[in-house]
Design a protein around this motif. Sequence first.
Motif, PDB file in Angstrom:
ATOM      1  N   GLY A 252      34.232 -16.563  17.729  1.00 30.29           N
ATOM      2  CA  GLY A 252      35.562 -15.526  17.866  1.00 30.29           C
ATOM      3  C   GLY A 252      35.680 -14.453  17.090  1.00 30.29           C
ATOM      4  N   LEU A 253      35.516 -14.701  15.741  1.00 29.79           N
ATOM      5  CA  LEU A 253      35.526 -13.795  14.799  1.00 29.79           C
ATOM      6  C   LEU A 253      34.441 -12.756  14.931  1.00 29.79           C
ATOM      7  CD1 LEU A 253      36.342 -12.477  11.871  1.00 29.79           C
ATOM      8  CD2 LEU A 253      34.899 -14.464  10.825  1.00 29.79           C
ATOM      9  N   PHE A 255      32.940 -11.822  17.743  1.00 31.15           N
ATOM     10  CA  PHE A 255      32.991 -11.084  19.052  1.00 31.15           C
ATOM     11  C   PHE A 255      34.142 -10.278  18.883  1.00 31.15           C
ATOM     12  CE2 PHE A 255      31.064 -14.841  21.381  1.00 31.15           C
ATOM     13  CZ  PHE A 255      29.973 -14.315  21.334  1.00 31.15           C
ATOM     14  N   HIS A 256      35.333 -10.623  17.885  1.00 30.75           N
ATOM     15  CA  HIS A 256      36.326  -9.877  17.587  1.00 30.75           C
ATOM     16  C   HIS A 256      35.864  -8.524  16.737  1.00 30.75           C
ATOM     17  CE1 HIS A 256      40.510  -8.878  16.117  1.00 30.75           C
ATOM     18  NE2 HIS A 256      39.928  -8.425  15.028  1.00 30.75           N
ATOM     19  N   THR A 257      34.915  -8.846  15.741  1.00 34.39           N
ATOM     20  CA  THR A 257      34.429  -7.829  14.823  1.00 34.39           C
ATOM     21  C   THR A 257      33.715  -6.866  15.735  1.00 34.39           C
ATOM     22  OG1 THR A 257      34.351  -9.440  13.108  1.00 34.39           O
ATOM     23  CG2 THR A 257      32.909  -7.422  13.123  1.00 34.39           C
ATOM     24  N   LEU A 258      32.887  -7.263  16.680  1.00 33.13           N
ATOM     25  CA  LEU A 258      31.828  -6.209  17.335  1.00 33.13           C
ATOM     26  C   LEU A 258      32.856  -5.425  18.388  1.00 33.13           C
ATOM     27  CD1 LEU A 258      29.199  -8.697  18.871  1.00 33.13           C
ATOM     28  CD2 LEU A 258      29.153  -7.094  16.825  1.00 33.13           C
ATOM     29  N   GLY A 259      34.018  -6.068  18.989  1.00 32.96           N
ATOM     30  CA  GLY A 259      34.885  -5.484  19.941  1.00 32.96           C
ATOM     31  C   GLY A 259      35.990  -4.620  19.178  1.00 32.96           C
ATOM     32  N   ASN A 260      36.035  -4.772  18.032  1.00 32.34           N
ATOM     33  CA  ASN A 260      36.774  -3.751  16.994  1.00 32.34           C
ATOM     34  C   ASN A 260      36.213  -2.737  16.299  1.00 32.34           C
ATOM     35  OD1 ASN A 260      40.092  -4.631  16.995  1.00 32.34           O
ATOM     36  ND2 ASN A 260      39.116  -6.308  17.638  1.00 32.34           N
ATOM     37  N   HIS A 261      34.957  -2.502  16.743  1.00 31.33           N
ATOM     38  CA  HIS A 261      34.113  -1.458  15.695  1.00 31.33           C
ATOM     39  C   HIS A 261      34.617  -0.094  16.559  1.00 31.33           C
ATOM     40  CE1 HIS A 261      31.532   0.576  13.335  1.00 31.33           C
ATOM     41  NE2 HIS A 261      31.036   1.099  14.336  1.00 31.33           N
ATOM     42  N   ASP A 262      34.618   1.023  16.106  1.00 35.42           N
ATOM     43  CA  ASP A 262      34.876   2.408  16.532  1.00 35.42           C
ATOM     44  C   ASP A 262      33.462   2.546  17.461  1.00 35.42           C
ATOM     45  OD1 ASP A 262      37.273   2.699  15.752  1.00 35.42           O
ATOM     46  OD2 ASP A 262      36.482   3.514  13.769  1.00 35.42           O
ATOM     47  N   GLY A 263      33.637   3.346  18.641  1.00 39.39           N
ATOM     48  CA  GLY A 263      32.510   3.984  19.276  1.00 39.39           C
ATOM     49  C   GLY A 263      32.292   3.492  20.712  1.00 39.39           C
ATOM     50  N   ASP A 264      31.126   3.956  21.358  1.00 41.89           N
ATOM     51  CA  ASP A 264      31.048   3.793  22.729  1.00 41.89           C
ATOM     52  C   ASP A 264      30.415   2.395  22.805  1.00 41.89           C
ATOM     53  OD1 ASP A 264      31.745   6.107  23.325  1.00 41.89           O
ATOM     54  OD2 ASP A 264      29.919   6.957  23.410  1.00 41.89           O
ATOM     55  N   LEU A 265      29.593   1.847  21.945  1.00 41.56           N
ATOM     56  CA  LEU A 265      28.975   0.591  22.156  1.00 41.56           C
ATOM     57  C   LEU A 265      29.847  -0.580  22.261  1.00 41.56           C
ATOM     58  CD1 LEU A 265      25.808   0.897  19.810  1.00 41.56           C
ATOM     59  CD2 LEU A 265      25.958   0.999  22.412  1.00 41.56           C
TER      60      LEU A 265
END
Length: 492
Positions: A252-253, A255-265
């Motif tokens: 969960g951490l 995926f949270h980290t990936l989803g909270n990065h800035d940018g289009d990806l």
Amino acid sequence: MNTPALGVQEYRDLLAAALPEAHDADTAEPNVQSLFTPDTHRAALYVDSTVVRGGRGVGKTFWYRSLQDENLREIAAQEYGIERLRRVTVSRGYGAALEPHLYPGSGNLRQLVEEGIRPYDLWYAVLLTAFGQPELQDLPEWRDKAAWVRNNPGAVERTVQRVDKEAQEERVTHLILFDALEHLHRVRAQADRLVSGILELALAMRLGTRNIRFKVFIRPDMYDGALLHFPDASKLTSNAAALTWSRANLYGLLFHTLGNHDGDLAARFRQLTGGWQSEADGRRHVPPALLSGDEQFQTEQFTLIAGPYMGSNFRKGHTFTWLPNHLMDGVEQVSPRSFLSALQKALAETRDQYAGHEFALHHEGIRRGVQTASETRVAEVGEDMPWVRRAIEPLAGRQVPVEQEKVEALWEESRLVDALRKEAERYVPGDPDDDTLVRTGPRHPENPELLIEELISLGVMRRRRDGRIDLPDVYRIAFNVGRKGGVPRVAG
């Protein structure tokens, strides 16, 4: 219009951008994007949870800093449903930062202990300083502040009563935070005494006031050591909490980290996984329950990143379970720092050696990530508890599991007791600048059976059902201890 799936290179780019640098773990300030609220941490955030136990890298400093931030407290109050977090006044009682106006630093503490200052009085002076006691504001030295506390018990009690009553009228709780207690003193016995003073005062506030509470973030071994000096500290155990991480929490951490990065990806990742909620004016994104807590759904998502197997088929293991299983210590805990560090190394290894692989992470890269995480973990233990390295080094070149008698024989052959005694004697009173000083030692260095039990409680060893002693991979690999069919140690 359907969102296009992320390609292999896009996943790698997102991982590279989002995963935090390992060396930033203790220096990066938490923010609304990085604040992840695993369900297992709820009890640690209760205002009445005085003791919060956790090993290195599990989030003690993260929460210590987060609770000082009003915005982050509001998020935690909302997501954990803890209404009292919205009505607290937070003060720092001790931490890694040098703030001599709030509390004495480690060098000062060593001197004060040698002068015979009672820890309870010292921490009471810290508490009253947080409350703005006017007499203490005129005393620049902590020895003088502690002496004033000891010599003016009536004034001390009146201040606490007044502050508690005012807080009751204002419907707030004064919360005093303590962290980085491993820096209090480098001699085990003195560190235990200082921690005991904190806990003794914490209990006094818990029993004697309604609206003054301590929250002490502490390593389990340091808490256990303090109990020996302050038996009543066991009364705090009933409401103690632990910072633990389940496998679902770890992913969960991620995926949270990936989803909270800035940018289009990151935006595409959120769209592809679905169900995210935006908060804090769109700066924070909360993953859906499936992504933060459902292992079946998490497995599907991680398989898109790392493939299903640690080799050509299932016999080599499944990537989703293999990674945390091989980072787990003897008490079945994985630190999120080790987990993210292993993924970061896996990505670097994949890009360097397996750039054409069909998935963003290659299974050999993941193995290398575990090896590197093992080296880092052993280095951290060496910093916190140098005696642990001394105790495990005699097992180098051997295989586990191993009979306890064999471990004790290897210790006797290597004269471990003598080495631990000499290590403890390296402390030179009055030399606060000596960085070679031992920070903490075992409680029973001359008793091999109790030494093994302490290593088991720390998660460095574990006892199998047949009584033999084993080492989890996260320690075994870097200590050059073998296991048939196990992950090999790092070469070189």
